[in-house]
Motif scaffolding. Structure first.
Motif, PDB file in Angstrom:
ATOM      1  N   LYS A 264       0.857  -1.203   0.000  1.00 52.49           N
ATOM      2  CA  LYS A 264       0.000   0.000   0.000  1.00 52.49           C
ATOM      3  C   LYS A 264       0.888   1.247   0.000  1.00 52.49           C
TER       4      LYS A 264
ATOM      5  N   TYR B 126     -11.935   0.020  20.345  1.00 55.56           N
ATOM      6  CA  TYR B 126     -11.361   1.171  19.633  1.00 55.56           C
ATOM      7  C   TYR B 126     -11.673   2.471  20.376  1.00 55.56           C
TER       8      TYR B 126
ATOM      9  N   ALA C  92     -10.025   2.457  24.002  1.00 53.70           N
ATOM     10  CA  ALA C  92      -8.569   2.673  23.917  1.00 53.70           C
ATOM     11  C   ALA C  92      -8.295   4.157  23.668  1.00 53.70           C
TER      12      ALA C  92
ATOM     13  N   LEU D 228      -8.936   6.248  26.720  1.00 52.51           N
ATOM     14  CA  LEU D 228      -7.933   6.035  27.772  1.00 52.51           C
ATOM     15  C   LEU D 228      -6.516   6.424  27.336  1.00 52.51           C
TER      16      LEU D 228
ATOM     17  N   CYS E 273      -4.472   3.571  19.340  1.00 49.99           N
ATOM     18  CA  CYS E 273      -5.298   2.656  18.554  1.00 49.99           C
ATOM     19  C   CYS E 273      -5.869   3.436  17.369  1.00 49.99           C
TER      20      CYS E 273
ATOM     21  N   MET F 147      -7.399   3.139   7.616  1.00 45.22           N
ATOM     22  CA  MET F 147      -8.235   3.060   6.414  1.00 45.22           C
ATOM     23  C   MET F 147      -8.805   4.418   6.001  1.00 45.22           C
TER      24      MET F 147
ATOM     25  N   ALA G 184       1.613  -3.165   8.962  1.00 50.07           N
ATOM     26  CA  ALA G 184       0.608  -2.335   9.647  1.00 50.07           C
ATOM     27  C   ALA G 184       1.169  -0.915   9.765  1.00 50.07           C
TER      28      ALA G 184
ATOM     29  N   LEU H  53      -1.209  -9.246  12.532  1.00 51.51           N
ATOM     30  CA  LEU H  53      -0.487  -7.966  12.633  1.00 51.51           C
ATOM     31  C   LEU H  53      -0.372  -7.552  14.096  1.00 51.51           C
TER      32      LEU H  53
ATOM     33  N   MET I 251       2.979  -7.178  16.383  1.00 48.38           N
ATOM     34  CA  MET I 251       3.292  -5.772  16.708  1.00 48.38           C
ATOM     35  C   MET I 251       3.286  -5.514  18.202  1.00 48.38           C
ATOM     36  N   ILE I 252       2.204  -5.964  18.835  1.00 50.87           N
ATOM     37  CA  ILE I 252       2.010  -5.690  20.265  1.00 50.87           C
ATOM     38  C   ILE I 252       1.638  -6.989  20.992  1.00 50.87           C
TER      39      ILE I 252
ATOM     40  N   LEU J 124      -0.005  -7.208  24.560  1.00 54.31           N
ATOM     41  CA  LEU J 124      -1.388  -6.732  24.680  1.00 54.31           C
ATOM     42  C   LEU J 124      -2.318  -7.699  23.942  1.00 54.31           C
TER      43      LEU J 124
ATOM     44  N   TRP K   8      -3.952 -11.063  25.233  1.00 59.34           N
ATOM     45  CA  TRP K   8      -5.106 -11.049  26.145  1.00 59.34           C
ATOM     46  C   TRP K   8      -6.441 -10.923  25.418  1.00 59.34           C
TER      47      TRP K   8
HETATM   48  C1  LIG Z   1      -7.377  -7.661  30.513  1.00 63.62           C
HETATM   49  C2  LIG Z   1      -7.448  -6.450  29.693  1.00 63.62           C
HETATM   50  C3  LIG Z   1      -6.352  -6.416  28.687  1.00 63.62           C
HETATM   51  C4  LIG Z   1      -6.702  -5.586  27.514  1.00 63.62           C
HETATM   52  C5  LIG Z   1      -6.097  -6.197  26.328  1.00 63.62           C
HETATM   53  C6  LIG Z   1      -6.628  -5.590  25.098  1.00 63.62           C
HETATM   54  C7  LIG Z   1      -6.317  -6.423  23.935  1.00 63.62           C
HETATM   55  C8  LIG Z   1      -6.792  -5.812  22.670  1.00 63.62           C
HETATM   56  C9  LIG Z   1      -8.154  -6.220  22.361  1.00 63.62           C
HETATM   57  C10 LIG Z   1      -8.771  -5.921  21.224  1.00 63.62           C
HETATM   58  C11 LIG Z   1      -8.114  -5.250  20.112  1.00 63.62           C
HETATM   59  C12 LIG Z   1      -8.983  -4.263  19.467  1.00 63.62           C
HETATM   60  C13 LIG Z   1      -8.319  -3.795  18.237  1.00 63.62           C
HETATM   61  C14 LIG Z   1      -8.890  -2.584  17.674  1.00 63.62           C
HETATM   62  C15 LIG Z   1      -8.608  -2.300  16.254  1.00 63.62           C
HETATM   63  C16 LIG Z   1      -7.622  -3.120  15.558  1.00 63.62           C
HETATM   64  C17 LIG Z   1      -7.910  -3.312  14.096  1.00 63.62           C
HETATM   65  C18 LIG Z   1      -6.642  -3.780  13.460  1.00 63.62           C
HETATM   66  O1  LIG Z   1      -6.076  -4.753  13.884  1.00 63.62           O
HETATM   67  N1  LIG Z   1      -6.182  -3.067  12.450  1.00 63.62           N
HETATM   68  C19 LIG Z   1      -4.866  -3.300  11.898  1.00 63.62           C
HETATM   69  C20 LIG Z   1      -4.975  -3.505  10.411  1.00 63.62           C
HETATM   70  O2  LIG Z   1      -5.500  -2.382   9.775  1.00 63.62           O
HETATM   71  C21 LIG Z   1      -5.274  -2.323   8.404  1.00 63.62           C
HETATM   72  O3  LIG Z   1      -3.890  -2.463   8.241  1.00 63.62           O
HETATM   73  C22 LIG Z   1      -3.381  -2.238   6.989  1.00 63.62           C
HETATM   74  C23 LIG Z   1      -3.781  -0.855   6.551  1.00 63.62           C
HETATM   75  O4  LIG Z   1      -3.246  -0.518   5.360  1.00 63.62           O
HETATM   76  C24 LIG Z   1      -5.238  -0.787   6.483  1.00 63.62           C
HETATM   77  O5  LIG Z   1      -5.614   0.447   5.984  1.00 63.62           O
HETATM   78  C25 LIG Z   1      -5.738  -0.983   7.879  1.00 63.62           C
HETATM   79  O6  LIG Z   1      -7.096  -0.856   7.957  1.00 63.62           O
HETATM   80  C26 LIG Z   1      -4.036  -2.090  12.216  1.00 63.62           C
HETATM   81  O7  LIG Z   1      -2.785  -2.211  11.633  1.00 63.62           O
HETATM   82  C27 LIG Z   1      -3.896  -1.924  13.692  1.00 63.62           C
HETATM   83  C28 LIG Z   1      -4.007  -0.750  14.242  1.00 63.62           C
HETATM   84  C29 LIG Z   1      -3.908  -0.474  15.711  1.00 63.62           C
HETATM   85  C30 LIG Z   1      -3.859  -1.625  16.623  1.00 63.62           C
HETATM   86  C31 LIG Z   1      -3.734  -1.183  18.048  1.00 63.62           C
HETATM   87  C32 LIG Z   1      -4.447  -2.079  18.937  1.00 63.62           C
HETATM   88  C33 LIG Z   1      -4.406  -1.610  20.323  1.00 63.62           C
HETATM   89  C34 LIG Z   1      -5.608  -2.121  21.022  1.00 63.62           C
HETATM   90  C35 LIG Z   1      -5.620  -1.739  22.422  1.00 63.62           C
HETATM   91  C36 LIG Z   1      -6.974  -1.854  23.003  1.00 63.62           C
HETATM   92  C37 LIG Z   1      -6.854  -1.784  24.471  1.00 63.62           C
HETATM   93  C38 LIG Z   1      -8.115  -1.398  25.150  1.00 63.62           C
HETATM   94  C39 LIG Z   1      -7.910  -1.635  26.590  1.00 63.62           C
HETATM   95  C40 LIG Z   1      -8.935  -1.024  27.399  1.00 63.62           C
HETATM   96  C41 LIG Z   1      -8.736  -1.326  28.833  1.00 63.62           C
END
Ligand SMILES: CCCCCCCC/C=C\CCCCCCCC(=O)N[C@@H](CO[C@@H]1OC[C@@H](O)[C@H](O)[C@H]1O)[C@H](O)/C=C/CCCCCCCCCCCCC
Ligand SMILES: O=c1ccn([C@@H]2O[C@H](COP(=O)(O)OP(=O)(O)O)[C@@H](O)[C@H]2O)c(=O)[nH]1
Length: 396
Positions: A128, A201, A204, A207, A211, A215, A238, A283, A287-288, A291, A294
């Motif tokens: 991309k 989303y 996060a 807080l 995240c 897109m 990513a 991904l 990456m993470i 996190l 869980w």
């Molecule tokens: C006991 C509690 C522990 C908490 C643990 C939390 C674990 C996380 C849980 C769920 C995850 C939610 C994820 C949200 C969105 C992620 C969507 C994603 O994976 N997107 C990836 C891909 O996107 C495409 O990538 C290619 C690009 O060209 C395209 O255009 C995109 O659309 C993207 O790369 C990832 C982005 C960010 C990821 C960060 C995730 C962090 C999540 C933390 C959430 C924690 C909330 C905790 C609240 C207490």
């Protein structure tokens, strides 16, 4: 007499930790519900509407092939109500039928400044980013809107996004959601993006946990250039996560816009959605990892099952009754969350259909996670890659 502290066993500690997780996850429901209700679908920031001078925006559109909705999705960009923008179409492959489509649209809307770039520039493994490179190089404006091919917009979407770009903000992003399309697989996507995804989303972002999905995301070009240019992010698949990290590393913040990203890809199926979910898990897991590992615990059934033991252990509550209450409350909360995401004018969703799609999503998520967490080989469009720990990848 025995010291009561000494009689606290491992099981008590585990149960107490689970109680903490349980409260934390339920807290994400509350945050996402309240913030989603307050934030989503509001009109663009009023102060921005009063401005006489607005920043120009270069829209970068990465394109690979044509689908049945592409024409109508692209048309919405030509109809944007914003005084200063250009559209830079980046077509990956020479001979792609999308080039004819773009030429037709450019004839239909001659007043909109557009350019087409074909073939990209190979600067790394992310296809991309490679595709976007020539468009990025030609961009004239201080704001860059990276907007994937499957997205459609409303007339005031760009006003809303640019209105969020204040001095301390480096990226404005949209909460991914899905347009109304025919069929059950489309509902399944809607239910995922309107429930579990929206919850994590939004909470996060509230807080302050990074995240950002790329897109539909508006970036300060200065920040990207400061970080070394767009090519720096081509080592990651990513790219969005690492671009957002570059923003935060420079002391700036990410801001979520009022409007959701309207995904409206014309080809969709349960199988394609499952692959996308596993690819995204792959991904996140690389990456993470600390996190992402869980994630299954944040899902309704597993959390309910484990916590029914914990609550029984701590308070002697009946596990079956606890589990049933937990699932029912979760489903109601998810339905309310789903309604906060639904766009104005969207067709109403039958509650029974919602229930079936919700149950299926809640069940399939473990399979998607397992598939994503156990494989490093990833397929994206025509490319095959091998992910490394930390988020970089190599092409295979
Ligand atoms: C006991 C509690 C522990 C908490 C643990 C939390 C674990 C996380 C849980 C769920 C995850 C939610 C994820 C949200 C969105 C992620 C969507 C994603 O994976 N997107 C990836 C891909 O996107 C495409 O990538 C290619 C690009 O060209 C395209 O255009 C995109 O659309 C993207 O790369 C990832 C982005 C960010 C990821 C960060 C995730 C962090 C999540 C933390 C959430 C924690 C909330 C905790 C609240 C207490
Ligand atoms: O090899 C590729 C893969 C993707 N894309 C573009 O990247 C964007 C996101 O692709 P996709 O929808 O497949 O990503 P997802 O959101 O499923 O991760 C789209 O505009 C694609 O056209 C691209 O230019 N080249």
């Amino acid at each position: 007499m025995a010291d009561p502290l000494m009689s606290v066993g491992v099981a008590d500690v585990v149960a107490a930790l689970l109680l903490g997780c349980f409260c934390l996850i339920w807290f994400t429901h509350v945050i996402a519900l309240i913030y989603g209700k307050y934030k989503l679908h509001r009109p663009p920031p009023p102060a921005f509407l009063m401005k006489t001078e607005v920043p120009g925006v270069s829209i970068l559109k990465p394109l690979t092939g044509v689908d049945p909705n592409l024409r109508s999705n692209l048309e919405t960009f030509f109809k944007l109500d914003y005084p200063k923008f250009e559209i830079l179409f980046c077509v990956q492959d020479n001979g792609d039928p999308v080039i004819d489509l773009l030429q037709q649209l450019m004839k239909e809307f001659p007043s909109v400044p557009c350019q087409i770039f074909v073939g990209g520039e190979r600067v790394g493994i992310n296809p991309k980013i490679n595709n976007l490179m020539p468009g990025y190089g030609a961009s004239q404006f201080p704001l860059i809107w990276v907007c994937d091919s499957g997205i459609r917009v409303s007339r005031d979407t760009l006003t809303d996004m640019a209105g969020h770009m204040t001095d301390n903000i480096g990226v404005v992003h949209q909460l991914p959601y899905v347009c109304d399309r025919k069929g059950f697989s489309s509902l399944l996507e809607k239910v995922y993006f309107g429930t579990a995804h929206a919850r994590m989303y939004i909470s996060a972002n509230v807080l302050g946990i990074l995240c950002v999905t790329g897109m539909s995301s508006l970036w300060s070009k200065k920040v990207i250039d400061d970080a070394g240019g767009l090519e720096v992010f081509s080592q990651y698949l990513a790219e969005d996560y690492f671009m957002a990290k570059a923003v935060v590393d420079r002391g700036l913040k990410a801001s979520m816009s009022n409007q959701v990203a309207q995904q409206n890809c014309g080809t969709y199926s349960i199988r394609a959605f499952s692959s996308r979910m596993s690819r995204w898990t792959q991904l996140r897991v690389t990456m993470i990892p600390f996190l992402a590992m869980w994630e299954p615990m944040t899902e309704c059934f597993l959390l309910g099952l484990i916590c029914s033991w914990a609550f029984h252990h701590l308070f002697v509550w009946d596990p079956v009754t606890f589990f049933i209450f937990h699932i029912t409350a979760w489903m109601i909360s998810d339905y309310l969350q789903f309604r906060t995401c639904q766009m104005m004018g969207a067709a109403s969703v039958n509650k029974f259909e919602f229930l079936i799609a919700w149950l299926l999503r809640e069940t399939l998520t473990y399979w998607w996670f397992l598939r994503g967490a156990t494989s490093r080989s990833i397929k994206w469009k025509t490319g095959k890659f091998r992910l490394r720990c930390g988020g970089t990848a190599e092409e295979v």
